[in-house]
Design an enzyme around this catalytic site. Structure first.
Site, PDB file in Angstrom:
ATOM      1  N   SER A  86      65.148  -5.993   2.427  1.00 43.97           N
ATOM      2  CA  SER A  86      65.780  -5.359   3.422  1.00 43.97           C
ATOM      3  C   SER A  86      66.573  -6.440   4.107  1.00 43.97           C
ATOM      4  O   SER A  86      66.488  -7.595   4.260  1.00 43.97           O
ATOM      5  CB  SER A  86      64.590  -4.617   4.397  1.00 43.97           C
ATOM      6  OG  SER A  86      65.155  -4.081   5.602  1.00 43.97           O
ATOM      7  N   TYR A 143      56.695  -5.284   9.263  1.00 44.97           N
ATOM      8  CA  TYR A 143      57.876  -5.008   8.326  1.00 44.97           C
ATOM      9  C   TYR A 143      58.539  -6.162   8.104  1.00 44.97           C
ATOM     10  O   TYR A 143      58.823  -6.354   6.792  1.00 44.97           O
ATOM     11  CB  TYR A 143      58.531  -3.754   8.891  1.00 44.97           C
ATOM     12  CG  TYR A 143      59.623  -3.161   7.714  1.00 44.97           C
ATOM     13  CD1 TYR A 143      59.276  -2.375   6.781  1.00 44.97           C
ATOM     14  CD2 TYR A 143      60.832  -3.538   7.898  1.00 44.97           C
ATOM     15  CE1 TYR A 143      59.991  -1.678   5.961  1.00 44.97           C
ATOM     16  CE2 TYR A 143      61.777  -2.930   7.166  1.00 44.97           C
ATOM     17  CZ  TYR A 143      61.385  -2.154   6.189  1.00 44.97           C
ATOM     18  OH  TYR A 143      62.253  -1.513   5.118  1.00 44.97           O
TER      19      TYR A 143
HETATM   20  P1  NAI Z   1      61.243   6.814   1.505  1.00 43.10           P
HETATM   21  O1  NAI Z   1      60.064   6.966   2.444  1.00 43.10           O
HETATM   22  O2  NAI Z   1      62.379   7.848   1.424  1.00 43.10           O
HETATM   23  O3  NAI Z   1      60.843   6.456   0.041  1.00 43.10           O
HETATM   24  C1  NAI Z   1      59.598   5.626  -0.310  1.00 43.10           C
HETATM   25  C2  NAI Z   1      58.712   6.248  -1.347  1.00 43.10           C
HETATM   26  O4  NAI Z   1      57.854   5.253  -1.593  1.00 43.10           O
HETATM   27  C3  NAI Z   1      58.020   7.375  -1.060  1.00 43.10           C
HETATM   28  O5  NAI Z   1      58.393   8.265  -2.078  1.00 43.10           O
HETATM   29  C4  NAI Z   1      56.592   7.279  -0.910  1.00 43.10           C
HETATM   30  O6  NAI Z   1      55.880   8.352  -1.310  1.00 43.10           O
HETATM   31  C5  NAI Z   1      56.656   5.754  -1.732  1.00 43.10           C
HETATM   32  N1  NAI Z   1      55.365   5.062  -1.402  1.00 43.10           N
HETATM   33  C6  NAI Z   1      54.988   4.721  -0.232  1.00 43.10           C
HETATM   34  N2  NAI Z   1      53.874   4.002  -0.380  1.00 43.10           N
HETATM   35  C7  NAI Z   1      53.705   4.049  -1.623  1.00 43.10           C
HETATM   36  C8  NAI Z   1      52.473   3.359  -2.411  1.00 43.10           C
HETATM   37  N3  NAI Z   1      51.553   2.720  -1.712  1.00 43.10           N
HETATM   38  N4  NAI Z   1      52.594   3.469  -3.863  1.00 43.10           N
HETATM   39  C9  NAI Z   1      53.670   4.159  -4.335  1.00 43.10           C
HETATM   40  N5  NAI Z   1      54.370   4.674  -3.617  1.00 43.10           N
HETATM   41  C10 NAI Z   1      54.461   4.479  -2.483  1.00 43.10           C
HETATM   42  O7  NAI Z   1      61.842   5.632   1.843  1.00 43.10           O
HETATM   43  P2  NAI Z   1      63.029   4.527   1.654  1.00 43.10           P
HETATM   44  O8  NAI Z   1      63.775   4.350   2.715  1.00 43.10           O
HETATM   45  O9  NAI Z   1      63.786   5.300   0.361  1.00 43.10           O
HETATM   46  O10 NAI Z   1      62.279   3.185   1.171  1.00 43.10           O
HETATM   47  C11 NAI Z   1      62.476   2.606  -0.173  1.00 43.10           C
HETATM   48  C12 NAI Z   1      62.344   1.115   0.089  1.00 43.10           C
HETATM   49  O11 NAI Z   1      63.355   0.853   0.657  1.00 43.10           O
HETATM   50  C13 NAI Z   1      61.330   0.719   0.821  1.00 43.10           C
HETATM   51  O12 NAI Z   1      60.726  -0.635   0.346  1.00 43.10           O
HETATM   52  C14 NAI Z   1      62.002   0.569   2.263  1.00 43.10           C
HETATM   53  O13 NAI Z   1      61.269  -0.631   2.944  1.00 43.10           O
HETATM   54  C15 NAI Z   1      63.222  -0.093   1.717  1.00 43.10           C
HETATM   55  N6  NAI Z   1      64.268  -0.082   2.635  1.00 43.10           N
HETATM   56  C16 NAI Z   1      64.534   1.163   3.339  1.00 43.10           C
HETATM   57  C17 NAI Z   1      65.838   1.025   4.278  1.00 43.10           C
HETATM   58  C18 NAI Z   1      66.069   2.208   4.662  1.00 43.10           C
HETATM   59  O14 NAI Z   1      66.843   2.083   5.774  1.00 43.10           O
HETATM   60  N7  NAI Z   1      65.907   3.667   4.581  1.00 43.10           N
HETATM   61  C19 NAI Z   1      66.265  -0.205   4.553  1.00 43.10           C
HETATM   62  C20 NAI Z   1      66.026  -1.376   3.921  1.00 43.10           C
HETATM   63  C21 NAI Z   1      64.839  -1.350   2.906  1.00 43.10           C
END
Ligand code: NAI
Length: 266
Positions: free
Chosen positions: A152, A167
């Site tokens: 991130s 985080y």
């Molecule tokens: P999201 O919430 O849309 O997707 C995250 C997915 O990970 C979900 O489907 C969830 O069920 C799954 N998940 C959560 N805990 C889990 C576990 N213990 N085991 C397996 N699956 C699990 O969120 P997003 O934004 O797509 O996040 C994806 C990655 O991107 C994360 O690592 C987040 O920190 C990172 N990120 C997101 C940003 C944003 O602005 N949305 C910015 C920078 C990084």
């Protein structure tokens, strides 16, 4: 002079990928990118309903063979089982996206409970370690591969928003794991990370969604930090995903690629 056409470097035909956190947001975009570029793919997540939705969409729109794996990335056995199933059913593992993550706000550091801290670090840091470990074992036996970790911008800089200590710490760890694992796993396995800025997804209970109630002032403030005058969409991550998964990035390892609209340029 090379005989390989530049665009052919980006094709993933015959490759096999695994994406954790593939049921939503950025992970879904990564899985789409792999399948659209020609790879077969395993979608891993704790959200089984979401997994089936994404798998159904990819099977309908692409030629990819798509496997789903209910796997909590904090559970070593579940991660190993997802990798094993990929190797057995799809014939190997060439690309792994350690992407699953959570984002929670807990007040400032002096009011953060150990439980809340551990919950974030467990998924975002331990989960990335376990995914890298299991993917690397499979790739070592199969001639190598490419691992892509989701860090991130908050692994590169701090946040004005209080309460993101766990985080930010977890994402800083992803940046450092990427460099260390690249050193340990080369030359067969490349390890890189993407560092997204604000991307409209469901993370953090939906507070980053475009229509999140009460979030307009924060979104406006964050939009102004970008040089491209907008916040991100999951689709903005597809290009870097194909680049890092494919031969197009054959001389890149140990690197962290911000995809943040220019947020961290200044
Ligand atoms: P999201 O919430 O849309 O997707 C995250 C997915 O990970 C979900 O489907 C969830 O069920 C799954 N998940 C959560 N805990 C889990 C576990 N213990 N085991 C397996 N699956 C699990 O969120 P997003 O934004 O797509 O996040 C994806 C990655 O991107 C994360 O690592 C987040 O920190 C990172 N990120 C997101 C940003 C944003 O602005 N949305 C910015 C920078 C990084």
């Amino acid at each position: 002079m090379s005989e390989t056409h530049a665009l052919d470097l980006f094709r993933l035909d015959g490759d096999v990928g695994l994406v954790t956190g593939a049921a939503s947001g950025i992970g879904r975009a990564f899985a789409e990118a792999l399948a659209e570029a020609g790879a077969d793919v395993t979608l891993a997540d704790v959200d089984t309903e979401g997994l089936e939705t994404v798998a159904g969409d990819l099977r309908a729109r692409t030629d990819a063979t798509v496997l789903t794996a209910e796997a909590d990335v904090t559970d070593p056995d579940a991660v190993a089982a997802a990798v094993d199933a990929t190797v057995e059913e799809l014939g190997g593992l060439d690309v792994a996206f350690a992407n699953a993550g959570i984002g929670l706000m807990h007040g400032s550091v002096d009011s953060t409970s150990l439980e809340a801290w551990e919950k974030v670090v467990d998924v975002n840091q331990k989960g990335v370690f376990l995914t890298n470990r299991e993917a690397a074992k499979a790739m070592r036996e199969d001639g190598g591969g490419s691992i892509v970790n989701t860090a991130s911008v908050l692994g590169l800089v701090g946040s004005e928003t209080p309460g993101l200590g766990a985080y930010v710490a977890s994402k800083g760890a992803v940046v450092q794991m990427t460099k260390q694992f690249a050193a340990e796993l080369g030359p067969d396995i490349r390890v890189n990370a993407v560092a997204p800025g604000w991307v409209h997804t469901d993370i953090g209970g939906g507070m980053l969604r475009e229509d999140a109630p009460g979030m307009e002032p924060v979104q406006e403030q964050m939009r102004q930090k970008t040089l491209l005058d907008r916040l991100g969409k999951p689709q903005d991550l597809k290009g870097i995903a194909v680049f890092l998964a494919s031969e197009a990035s054959s001389y890149c390892t140990g690197c962290v690629y911000p995809v943040d609209g220019g947020w961290t340029a200044l």
